[in-house]
Write a protein that holds these residues in place. Structure first.
Motif, short mmCIF file in Angstrom:
data_model
loop_
_atom_site.label_atom_id
_atom_site.label_comp_id
_atom_site.label_asym_id
_atom_site.label_seq_id
_atom_site.Cartn_x
_atom_site.Cartn_y
_atom_site.Cartn_z
N UNK A 12 0.82 -1.21 0.00
CA UNK A 12 0.00 0.00 0.00
C UNK A 12 0.86 1.27 0.00
N UNK A 13 2.04 1.21 0.60
CA UNK A 13 2.84 2.41 0.82
C UNK A 13 4.01 2.60 -0.14
N UNK A 14 4.50 1.54 -0.77
CA UNK A 14 5.73 1.65 -1.55
C UNK A 14 5.65 0.83 -2.84
N UNK A 15 6.48 1.18 -3.81
CA UNK A 15 6.61 0.31 -4.98
C UNK A 15 7.45 -0.92 -4.62
N UNK A 39 -1.71 -9.59 -8.49
CA UNK A 39 -2.42 -8.94 -9.59
C UNK A 39 -2.17 -9.68 -10.91
N UNK A 40 -2.88 -9.30 -11.92
CA UNK A 40 -2.80 -9.89 -13.26
C UNK A 40 -3.36 -11.32 -13.30
N UNK A 89 -1.20 -1.73 -10.92
CA UNK A 89 -2.41 -2.54 -10.83
C UNK A 89 -3.36 -1.91 -9.83
N UNK A 90 -4.64 -1.98 -10.12
CA UNK A 90 -5.66 -1.47 -9.19
C UNK A 90 -5.86 -2.38 -8.00
N UNK A 91 -5.45 -3.65 -8.11
CA UNK A 91 -5.66 -4.61 -7.02
C UNK A 91 -4.33 -5.02 -6.40
N UNK A 92 -4.39 -6.00 -5.53
CA UNK A 92 -3.19 -6.47 -4.82
C UNK A 92 -3.30 -7.97 -4.59
N UNK A 93 -2.23 -8.57 -4.11
CA UNK A 93 -2.14 -10.02 -3.94
C UNK A 93 -3.24 -10.59 -3.06
N UNK A 94 -3.76 -9.80 -2.11
CA UNK A 94 -4.75 -10.33 -1.15
C UNK A 94 -6.19 -10.05 -1.54
N UNK A 95 -6.39 -9.19 -2.54
CA UNK A 95 -7.74 -8.81 -2.91
C UNK A 95 -8.34 -7.76 -1.99
N UNK A 101 -1.24 -1.93 -6.46
CA UNK A 101 0.12 -2.47 -6.47
C UNK A 101 0.93 -1.74 -7.52
N UNK A 102 2.14 -1.35 -7.14
CA UNK A 102 3.05 -0.65 -8.05
C UNK A 102 4.37 -1.41 -8.06
N UNK A 103 4.75 -1.91 -9.23
CA UNK A 103 6.03 -2.59 -9.40
C UNK A 103 6.95 -1.74 -10.27
#
Length: 155
Positions: A12-15, A39-40, A89-95, A101-103
């Motif tokens: 939530x806080x960092x790439x 995500x994806x 991504x608008x989502x994250x690994x946990x839903x 999510x920012x990579x």
């Protein structure tokens, strides 16, 4: 490894920093896996993974290649850096709602085909080989993967 809640706070806080592997075969195809996790999730994507804190790039590359490609012994010197990419991504690994999510991703293309045995199924339910043309023409291949083959990212 971080506990799940702390990792979610980090997302939530960092790439996050990751390495993606663009793996060719001798017939002009590239390896794609059908993503299991967010995500994806549900898209075809190149293999890859996150770099861990205090993990050197060579060590991370070796670990990710082993984790994502099975028993293949691949070194970073066996690949060429294609570029640095952003995957948003608008989502994250946990839903968990409201957390994107920012990579920041280092995309590496292997310089030669490698022998693949026992491809793992923790991140992908299936694998396939696709040519560059097939990758660019298939909307089931995630836009972030198509970017490695010349597809511009829409903003």
């Amino acid at each position: 490894m971080l506990p799940i809640e702390k990792f979610l706070q980090t997302v939530d806080a960092t790439p996050l920093v990751a390495i993606d592997l663009i793996v060719p075969n001798e017939n002009g195809g590239y390896l794609l896996g059908h993503r299991v996790n967010k995500p994806a999730q549900g898209f075809w994507f190149v293999p890859g993974g996150r770099i861990r804190k205090n993990e050197r790039l060579d060590d991370a590359f070796r670990r990710i290649a082993c984790d994502e490609l099975g028993s293949a012994a691949v070194e970073r010197t066996d690949a060429a850096l294609v570029g640095v990419y952003e995957h948003l991504y608008e989502d994250n690994f946990s839903g968990q709602p409201g957390i994107s999510t920012h990579y920041v991703v280092l995309g590496y293309r292997l310089r030669r085909p490698i022998k693949l045995e026992n491809l793992p199924n923790t991140q992908h339910t299936a694998y396939r080989w696709a040519t560059e043309e097939e990758i660019l023409g298939d909307s089931a291949v995630h836009l972030n993967t198509r970017a490695y083959f010349g597809e511009p990212l829409s903003r």
